[in-house]
Write a protein that holds these residues in place. Structure first.
Motif, PDB file in Angstrom:
ATOM      1  N   ALA A 222      -7.304  -4.980  10.254  1.00 16.35           N
ATOM      2  CA  ALA A 222      -7.341  -5.556   8.911  1.00 16.35           C
ATOM      3  C   ALA A 222      -7.193  -4.475   7.844  1.00 16.35           C
ATOM      4  CB  ALA A 222      -8.645  -6.336   8.708  1.00 16.35           C
ATOM      5  N   ILE A 223      -7.856  -3.327   8.088  1.00 18.51           N
ATOM      6  CA  ILE A 223      -7.760  -2.238   7.126  1.00 18.51           C
ATOM      7  C   ILE A 223      -6.345  -1.669   7.094  1.00 18.51           C
ATOM      8  CG2 ILE A 223      -8.516   0.123   6.669  1.00 18.51           C
ATOM      9  CD1 ILE A 223     -11.300  -0.663   7.473  1.00 18.51           C
ATOM     10  N   LEU A 224      -5.734  -1.513   8.277  1.00 14.45           N
ATOM     11  CA  LEU A 224      -4.368  -1.004   8.317  1.00 14.45           C
ATOM     12  C   LEU A 224      -3.394  -1.947   7.628  1.00 14.45           C
ATOM     13  CD1 LEU A 224      -4.247   0.415  11.966  1.00 14.45           C
ATOM     14  CD2 LEU A 224      -4.377   1.702   9.829  1.00 14.45           C
ATOM     15  N   GLU A 225      -3.636  -3.244   7.786  1.00 11.66           N
ATOM     16  CA  GLU A 225      -2.793  -4.212   7.081  1.00 11.66           C
ATOM     17  C   GLU A 225      -2.972  -4.084   5.577  1.00 11.66           C
ATOM     18  OE1 GLU A 225      -2.026  -9.051   6.855  1.00 11.66           O
ATOM     19  OE2 GLU A 225      -3.532  -8.221   8.223  1.00 11.66           O
ATOM     20  N   SER A 226      -4.218  -3.888   5.137  1.00 10.83           N
ATOM     21  CA  SER A 226      -4.469  -3.707   3.704  1.00 10.83           C
ATOM     22  C   SER A 226      -3.821  -2.428   3.192  1.00 10.83           C
ATOM     23  CB  SER A 226      -5.981  -3.674   3.451  1.00 10.83           C
ATOM     24  OG  SER A 226      -6.248  -3.467   2.090  1.00 10.83           O
ATOM     25  N   ILE A 227      -3.821  -1.375   4.032  1.00  7.03           N
ATOM     26  CA  ILE A 227      -3.161  -0.124   3.633  1.00  7.03           C
ATOM     27  C   ILE A 227      -1.669  -0.366   3.427  1.00  7.03           C
ATOM     28  CG2 ILE A 227      -2.480   2.160   4.465  1.00  7.03           C
ATOM     29  CD1 ILE A 227      -5.226   2.371   5.783  1.00  7.03           C
ATOM     30  N   GLY A 228      -1.058  -1.104   4.338  1.00  9.14           N
ATOM     31  CA  GLY A 228       0.363  -1.412   4.179  1.00  9.14           C
ATOM     32  C   GLY A 228       0.637  -2.212   2.936  1.00  9.14           C
ATOM     33  N   ASP A 229      -0.239  -3.194   2.630  1.00  4.01           N
ATOM     34  CA  ASP A 229      -0.058  -3.982   1.415  1.00  4.01           C
ATOM     35  C   ASP A 229      -0.177  -3.102   0.171  1.00  4.01           C
ATOM     36  OD1 ASP A 229       0.266  -6.208   2.977  1.00  4.01           O
ATOM     37  OD2 ASP A 229      -1.813  -6.895   2.786  1.00  4.01           O
ATOM     38  N   SER A 230      -1.168  -2.194   0.174  1.00  5.47           N
ATOM     39  CA  SER A 230      -1.347  -1.314  -0.987  1.00  5.47           C
ATOM     40  C   SER A 230      -0.154  -0.385  -1.160  1.00  5.47           C
ATOM     41  CB  SER A 230      -2.638  -0.499  -0.830  1.00  5.47           C
ATOM     42  OG  SER A 230      -3.771  -1.338  -0.836  1.00  5.47           O
ATOM     43  N   ALA A 231       0.390   0.118  -0.047  1.00  5.95           N
ATOM     44  CA  ALA A 231       1.557   0.993  -0.140  1.00  5.95           C
ATOM     45  C   ALA A 231       2.763   0.233  -0.688  1.00  5.95           C
ATOM     46  CB  ALA A 231       1.876   1.584   1.232  1.00  5.95           C
ATOM     47  N   SER A 232       2.958  -0.993  -0.221  1.00  7.78           N
ATOM     48  CA  SER A 232       4.067  -1.809  -0.730  1.00  7.78           C
ATOM     49  C   SER A 232       3.877  -2.103  -2.211  1.00  7.78           C
ATOM     50  CB  SER A 232       4.152  -3.115   0.064  1.00  7.78           C
ATOM     51  OG  SER A 232       4.413  -2.854   1.435  1.00  7.78           O
ATOM     52  N   SER A 233       2.627  -2.378  -2.598  1.00  7.54           N
ATOM     53  CA  SER A 233       2.350  -2.658  -4.004  1.00  7.54           C
ATOM     54  C   SER A 233       2.623  -1.435  -4.870  1.00  7.54           C
ATOM     55  CB  SER A 233       0.891  -3.102  -4.168  1.00  7.54           C
ATOM     56  OG  SER A 233       0.567  -3.231  -5.520  1.00  7.54           O
ATOM     57  N   ALA A 234       2.204  -0.263  -4.380  1.00  4.42           N
ATOM     58  CA  ALA A 234       2.451   0.962  -5.155  1.00  4.42           C
ATOM     59  C   ALA A 234       3.944   1.203  -5.329  1.00  4.42           C
ATOM     60  CB  ALA A 234       1.794   2.154  -4.465  1.00  4.42           C
ATOM     61  N   LEU A 235       4.718   0.997  -4.270  1.00  3.14           N
ATOM     62  CA  LEU A 235       6.164   1.174  -4.353  1.00  3.14           C
ATOM     63  C   LEU A 235       6.779   0.185  -5.330  1.00  3.14           C
ATOM     64  CD1 LEU A 235       8.693   2.590  -3.340  1.00  3.14           C
ATOM     65  CD2 LEU A 235       8.771   0.957  -1.442  1.00  3.14           C
ATOM     66  N   GLN A 236       6.314  -1.057  -5.267  1.00  6.82           N
ATOM     67  CA  GLN A 236       6.845  -2.077  -6.177  1.00  6.82           C
ATOM     68  C   GLN A 236       6.506  -1.732  -7.628  1.00  6.82           C
ATOM     69  OE1 GLN A 236       5.377  -5.982  -5.378  1.00  6.82           O
ATOM     70  NE2 GLN A 236       6.644  -6.972  -6.918  1.00  6.82           N
ATOM     71  N   ASP A 237       5.289  -1.261  -7.858  1.00  7.75           N
ATOM     72  CA  ASP A 237       4.880  -0.922  -9.218  1.00  7.75           C
ATOM     73  C   ASP A 237       5.646   0.290  -9.744  1.00  7.75           C
ATOM     74  OD1 ASP A 237       3.056  -2.990  -9.458  1.00  7.75           O
ATOM     75  OD2 ASP A 237       1.434  -1.822  -8.565  1.00  7.75           O
ATOM     76  N   LEU A 238       5.911   1.260  -8.874  1.00  9.96           N
ATOM     77  CA  LEU A 238       6.705   2.411  -9.294  1.00  9.96           C
ATOM     78  C   LEU A 238       8.119   1.986  -9.670  1.00  9.96           C
ATOM     79  CD1 LEU A 238       5.609   5.207  -6.796  1.00  9.96           C
ATOM     80  CD2 LEU A 238       5.321   5.206  -9.280  1.00  9.96           C
ATOM     81  N   ARG A 239       8.695   1.088  -8.885  1.00  7.88           N
ATOM     82  CA  ARG A 239      10.034   0.596  -9.222  1.00  7.88           C
ATOM     83  C   ARG A 239      10.025  -0.138 -10.551  1.00  7.88           C
ATOM     84  NH1 ARG A 239      11.490  -1.754  -3.185  1.00  7.88           N
ATOM     85  NH2 ARG A 239      12.237   0.220  -2.289  1.00  7.88           N
ATOM     86  N   ARG A 240       8.977  -0.919 -10.784  1.00  8.44           N
ATOM     87  CA  ARG A 240       8.883  -1.650 -12.055  1.00  8.44           C
ATOM     88  C   ARG A 240       8.750  -0.678 -13.222  1.00  8.44           C
ATOM     89  NH1 ARG A 240       5.558  -5.059 -10.675  1.00  8.44           N
ATOM     90  NH2 ARG A 240       6.868  -6.911 -10.629  1.00  8.44           N
ATOM     91  N   LEU A 241       7.946   0.390 -13.032  1.00  7.82           N
ATOM     92  CA  LEU A 241       7.780   1.368 -14.099  1.00  7.82           C
ATOM     93  C   LEU A 241       9.083   2.104 -14.376  1.00  7.82           C
ATOM     94  CD1 LEU A 241       5.994   2.862 -16.086  1.00  7.82           C
ATOM     95  CD2 LEU A 241       5.280   4.383 -14.237  1.00  7.82           C
ATOM     96  N   VAL A 242       9.807   2.464 -13.317  1.00  2.16           N
ATOM     97  CA  VAL A 242      11.111   3.127 -13.501  1.00  2.16           C
ATOM     98  C   VAL A 242      12.078   2.208 -14.232  1.00  2.16           C
ATOM     99  CG1 VAL A 242      13.132   4.024 -12.286  1.00  2.16           C
ATOM    100  CG2 VAL A 242      10.839   4.663 -11.534  1.00  2.16           C
ATOM    101  N   ALA A 243      12.074   0.921 -13.873  1.00  2.00           N
ATOM    102  CA  ALA A 243      12.953  -0.034 -14.552  1.00  2.00           C
ATOM    103  C   ALA A 243      12.558  -0.175 -16.012  1.00  2.00           C
ATOM    104  CB  ALA A 243      12.888  -1.385 -13.849  1.00  2.00           C
ATOM    105  N   LEU A 244      11.247  -0.172 -16.281  1.00  2.00           N
ATOM    106  CA  LEU A 244      10.770  -0.285 -17.661  1.00  2.00           C
ATOM    107  C   LEU A 244      11.205   0.919 -18.484  1.00  2.00           C
ATOM    108  CD1 LEU A 244       8.943  -1.911 -19.653  1.00  2.00           C
ATOM    109  CD2 LEU A 244       7.060  -0.465 -18.898  1.00  2.00           C
ATOM    110  N   LEU A 245      11.088   2.115 -17.920  1.00  2.00           N
ATOM    111  CA  LEU A 245      11.496   3.314 -18.642  1.00  2.00           C
ATOM    112  C   LEU A 245      13.009   3.378 -18.807  1.00  2.00           C
ATOM    113  CD1 LEU A 245       9.116   5.920 -16.972  1.00  2.00           C
ATOM    114  CD2 LEU A 245       8.898   4.884 -19.230  1.00  2.00           C
TER     115      LEU A 245
END
Length: 463
Positions: A222-245
Motif C-alpha cells: 500500500a505504501i509503495l502504491e502511494s509512493i507511485g501515486d505521489s511521484a506521478s502527481s509530482a510529475l503532473q504538477d511539474l508539467r502544469r507549472l512548466v506549461a503555466l510559465l
C-alpha cells in the motif's frame, strides 16, 4: 526620478558641454580673433589702449571655459565697456560674435531664473544704449535679433539635453523595476517549486523510509502504491507549472477541476481530499465554487490529512469547530496549502508513537488552524532534512490577509521558529495559523444594525 532631473535643471548650473575639447576650442577661437586683428592692423599695439581694444571684445570667449556664470557676467561688462567706446571704435563690432556665443551658452547652462535675469539685463542695456546713442540704433536692432536667435539656440539645446536626461533617468528606473520584477518572479517561482515538489518528494521519502521498517507485505504494498501515486502527481504538477510559465500566465489559478488547488496541490498529495478515497477526481469533488463548496473542501481536506497521517502510522485527533461557511473563498487556497505544509511537517518531524492533534476553529473574528505533535528522536532517523522554507511560505501567504503564523514548543513563554529537530525528543511542538475574518465582523455589524445575519453575510460576500 524624472521629476528630480527637471528640478535639478531649475536650480543647478550646467557645466560647459563637451569637456576640455570644447573649452580649448573657445579659447582657441578667441585667440584666433585676436591674431586676426593683429595681422590686419585693426588695432594699434603701440599704445596701451590698443592692447585694451584687442583683448576686451574677446573676453567672453576666453573666460567661458572657467564657467557659464563667469562668461555671462563678463558679457554684460564687455557690452557696457564697448558701448562706452567712441563711435569710431571697432570694439563693438569685434565683440558681437563673442557676446552672441556667450548668450547661447548662458541660455543653455544657467538655471531658468538666472537665464531670464541675464536676458533681461542684456536687453535692458540694449534699450538704454539705444536711447543714449540713437545713431547706433541699427546696431542695437541687429544685436536684439541675433541675441534672440542665440538665446533660442541655447534654449533648444537645453531642452534637448533635458529631455535626453529625463529619458535616460526613465530607462534607468525601468531597468530597476525590471530587476525588481525578476527578483519577485524568482521568489514566486521558488515558492511554487517548493509547493509543487517539496511536499510530494517529502511524502515519497518518508513513506519509503517507513516501508523499509515494515514487515507486513500488504502494508508495504500500500505504501509503495502511494509512493507511485505521489511521484506521478509530482510529475503532473511539474508539467502544469512548466506549461503555466511557458504561457506567461499573469495569474495563478485558484482552483482546478477535480479539486486541484494550484500547481503543486495534486489529488494524491498529502491532505488533498479524495487522495486514496472513492470519488477522487469526480467532477466537482472539492472544487471551491462557492461558500458551501469551500467549506466542504476544507472539511474534506482536513479529513484527508488525518487519513494520510493515519496510513503513515500516526494516531490523529481531528477537531473542527465553528461555522466553516464563514471562511471567505479568497482564504481557501491559503488554508489549503497551509494544511498540506503542516501535514508534511508532521511526516518530517513528528513521533509516530504520539498523538497528532489537528484543529480548525472558526471563531468570532478569526479562524485558527493548528497542528500539535511530539517531536521524533533525531537519532532515530525519523526526521527529514529541512530548508525551513515552509514556515516562511506560510507566513508570506498569511500576512497577505493580515494574519500570522506561530511555531514553538507547547507551554513555552515565547514562541520559537526553530526547527523541531532542535527541541529534543518527546517535546510537544505546535504550529498554528491565525487569519482575521473581516466578513464575520461585517456580518455582526450589519446584524446589530437590524439586518438579518444571513442576508448581511450574503451582501458581505458579494462586496
Amino acid at each position: 526620478m524624472t521629476g528630480g532631473v527637471q528640478e535639478q535643471r531649475r536650480t543647478l548650473v550646467r557645466p560647459v558641454p563637451g569637456g576640455w575639447p570644447l573649452r580649448g576650442a573657445l579659447i582657441g577661437l578667441g585667440l584666433a580673433f585676436m591674431i586676426s586683428d593683429v595681422v590686419t592692423d585693426t588695432v594699434d599695439l603701440s599704445a596701451p589702449s590698443g592692447w585694451f581694444s584687442l583683448v576686451i571684445p574677446y573676453l567672453p570667449l576666453l573666460v567661458l571655459p572657467v564657467g557659464i556664470i563667469v562668461g555671462a557676467v563678463t558679457t554684460l561688462v564687455v557690452f557696457v565697456v564697448t558701448m562706452s567706446a567712441p563711435p569710431d571704435s571697432l570694439m563693438l563690432s569685434a565683440a558681437v560674435a563673442p557676446m552672441l556665443i556667450a548668450i547661447g551658452f548662458a541660455a543653455y547652462g544657467l538655471p531658468r531664473r538666472a537665464a531670464l535675469a541675464f536676458g533681461g539685463a542684456f536687453f535692458a542695456l540694449l534699450l538704454a544704449s539705444a536711447l543714449l546713442a540713437p545713431g547706433r540704433l541699427p546696431v542695437f536692432i541687429g544685436l536684439t535679433v541675433t541675441g534672440s536667435l542665440a538665446a533660442s539656440a541655447g534654449l533648444a539645446a537645453d531642452l534637448f539635453r533635458t529631455r535626453s536626461e529625463v529619458a535616460t533617468a526613465r530607462v534607468a528606473r525601468l531597468r530597476e523595476e525590471q530587476a525588481q520584477v525578476r527578483v519577485e518572479e524568482r521568489a514566486r517561482l521558488a515558492l511554487e517549486l517548493h509547493d509543487v515538489v517539496a511536499h510530494d518528494v517529502t511524502v515519497i521519502a518518508m513513506q519509503a523510509r517507513r516501508a523499509e521498517m515494515l514487515r507486513d507485505p500488504d502494508k508495504s504494498a500500500a505504501i509503495l502504491e502511494s509512493i507511485g501515486d505521489s511521484a506521478s502527481s509530482a510529475l503532473q504538477d511539474l508539467r502544469r507549472l512548466v506549461a503555466l510559465l511557458s504561457s506567461d500566465a499573469a495569474q495563478e489559478p485558484s482552483a482546478l477541476p477535480g479539486g486541484r488547488s494550484a500547481p503543486g496541490a495534486g489529488a494524491s498529495d498529502i491532505g488533498e481530499p479524495g487522495a486514496g478515497e472513492p470519488g477522487a477526481g469526480e467532477p466537482g469533488a472539492g472544487e471551491p465554487g462557492g461558500e458551501a463548496t469551500a467549506a466542504e473542501h476544507v472539511t474534506a481536506q482536513l479529513r484527508s490529512i488525518a487519513a494520510d497521517l493515519e496510513r503513515a502510522g500516526f494516531p490523529v485527533e481531528l477537531d473542527i469547530e465553528g461555522d466553516l461557511d464563514l471562511v471567505p473563498v479568497s482564504v481557501w487556497q491559503v488554508l489549503s496549502r497551509t494544511m498540506r505544509e503542516l501535514g508534511t511537517n508532521v511526516l518530517k518531524y513528528a513521533d509516530p508513537a504520539a498523538i497528532v492533534g489537528v484543529r480548525l476553529v472558526v471563531g468570532e473574528a478569526h479562524l485558527e488552524l493548528a497542528v500539535e505533535n511530539s517531536v521524533a528522536d533525531p537519532g532515530s532517523g525519523g526526521q527529514a532534512p529541512s530548508t525551513r522554507a515552509g514556515i516562511a511560505a506560510m507566513r508570506a501567504r498569511c500576512e497577505v490577509f493580515g494574519g500570522r503564523v506561530s511555531a514553538g514548543v507547547v507551554g513555552a513563554q515565547n514562541a520559537s521558529a526553530r526547527a523541531p529537530r532542535s527541541t529534543g525528543h518527546g517535546v510537544r511542538w505546535r504550529t498554528s495559523m491565525t487569519i482575521p475574518l473581516p466578513g464575520r465582523a461585517t456580518v455582526e455589524a450589519s446584524g446589530a444594525a437590524g439586518a438579518p445575519p444571513e442576508q448581511a453575510r450574503e451582501e458581505s460576500e458579494r462586496a
